[in-house]
Design a protein around this motif. Sequence first.
Motif, short mmCIF file in Angstrom:
data_model
loop_
_atom_site.label_atom_id
_atom_site.label_comp_id
_atom_site.label_asym_id
_atom_site.label_seq_id
_atom_site.Cartn_x
_atom_site.Cartn_y
_atom_site.Cartn_z
N VAL A 1 -58.47 -61.09 37.50
CA VAL A 1 -59.55 -61.17 38.49
C VAL A 1 -58.97 -61.74 39.79
O VAL A 1 -58.23 -62.73 39.77
CB VAL A 1 -60.70 -62.08 37.99
N ARG A 2 -59.31 -61.11 40.91
CA ARG A 2 -58.87 -61.58 42.23
C ARG A 2 -60.11 -61.80 43.10
O ARG A 2 -60.95 -60.91 43.23
CB ARG A 2 -57.94 -60.56 42.88
N SER B 1 -66.92 -59.81 46.81
CA SER B 1 -65.54 -59.33 47.06
C SER B 1 -64.62 -59.50 45.86
O SER B 1 -63.41 -59.32 45.99
CB SER B 1 -64.93 -60.04 48.28
N ALA B 2 -65.13 -59.85 44.68
CA ALA B 2 -64.27 -60.00 43.49
C ALA B 2 -63.89 -58.63 42.95
O ALA B 2 -64.68 -57.68 42.96
CB ALA B 2 -64.99 -60.80 42.42
N THR B 3 -62.64 -58.52 42.48
CA THR B 3 -62.15 -57.29 41.84
C THR B 3 -61.49 -57.65 40.51
O THR B 3 -60.99 -58.77 40.35
CB THR B 3 -61.14 -56.56 42.72
N ILE B 4 -61.49 -56.71 39.59
CA ILE B 4 -60.88 -56.94 38.27
C ILE B 4 -60.05 -55.71 37.91
O ILE B 4 -60.46 -54.57 38.14
CB ILE B 4 -61.94 -57.23 37.19
N ASN C 1 -56.13 -64.92 35.35
CA ASN C 1 -55.84 -64.08 34.19
C ASN C 1 -56.81 -64.43 33.07
O ASN C 1 -56.89 -65.60 32.65
CB ASN C 1 -54.39 -64.29 33.72
N ILE C 2 -57.54 -63.45 32.58
CA ILE C 2 -58.52 -63.69 31.52
C ILE C 2 -58.28 -62.71 30.39
O ILE C 2 -57.54 -61.73 30.52
CB ILE C 2 -59.98 -63.54 32.04
N GLN D 1 -52.22 -68.55 42.06
CA GLN D 1 -52.58 -68.54 40.64
C GLN D 1 -53.56 -69.67 40.34
O GLN D 1 -53.37 -70.81 40.78
CB GLN D 1 -51.32 -68.72 39.78
N ALA D 2 -54.62 -69.37 39.65
CA ALA D 2 -55.64 -70.37 39.32
C ALA D 2 -56.03 -70.24 37.86
O ALA D 2 -55.72 -69.26 37.19
CB ALA D 2 -56.86 -70.21 40.23
#
Length: 322
Positions: free
Chosen positions: A242-243, A221-224, A259-260, A203-204
């Motif tokens: 977002v991961r 490589s980011a996914t939402i 988490n946004i 978690q960030a």
Amino acid sequence: MKSSVTQQPATKTTTSSQQSHTPRSAQPMQLMTSPSGAFSASQLMQLQRTAGNGAARQLMTAKSSSMPIQRLVDEDVETRTDKNKLKKLRDLFGKKLGVMSALYDFNDLTFDDLFKAASSLDDLEIRINTIAAKADTAKTAKLASEAAAAAAPSPTPKAKEEPKETAVPAPKKEKKKKEAPVNLAAEFFSGGPQTVQQTVNVQATATNQILGEWIASKPPSATIVERSIEVSVDTVYIYATVRIPDNSEPGVPKINVYNIEIHYHPVPISANYLHVKRSAGSDAGNIVAPTSWLIPRGKDALRDAVAQWNDAYPDRPSPHAW
């Protein structure tokens, strides 16, 4: 007077005659068309004698399968009063279990999950309060466990024991070791893939600097993934996660999780009607375009947000047509 007296027995005789000539085979059909749907034991026995066991079993199966299952659907919320109550329940869910609440990490259910499972708006309110109470209990238990672990005294190190003198045994004769056979297959496949540690989620917190970089371009490589859409007095909140893979530490691959929340004003009063914030709250200057990758599902999500806004505020419809 005499003629009316003589007609009465004839009337009774005719009625009795009609009842006595009603065929017994017609009585099961009367049972099948009975509006009550309930049958006594004698009626079921009569149906079995006249129509057979198969017909009786088929009739009882049809009656049992026709019972409706109560579920709350969107069509149940029609009146202005119901819509206002549904809006209040959305606000209640966001306050107690939403991303901004302290119980967010202790609940996996969304508002839509509870809405589909509820049989009425009153039942929906009970479910929200019940889930919130369970989440609060889980949070209290976790905090108590962490406090107990922090307060526990550290173990006292054991004193070093002085080495005891022991008798030196006589040297043993060394046996000649056999040479291990050469494993040619192992040498041939030695360049194969090696086992690495399993990827973990970390978690960030999304800072303004990170958000600025995301708005400029999507990280590799980011996914939402979209979590939920909730409506308030002047804003529609689109919650997303977002991961981003993180291979900065060799041998320990990780996935950073952020988490946004996207703030969307369907009835804009300025150019800043669509912006993104970190989950802990920040300034409203992070403006994003409707085509930004930070909006999960793109314009489909914006269309759903406008639809929920128009349902909640029919007197203030949004001019946006995505």
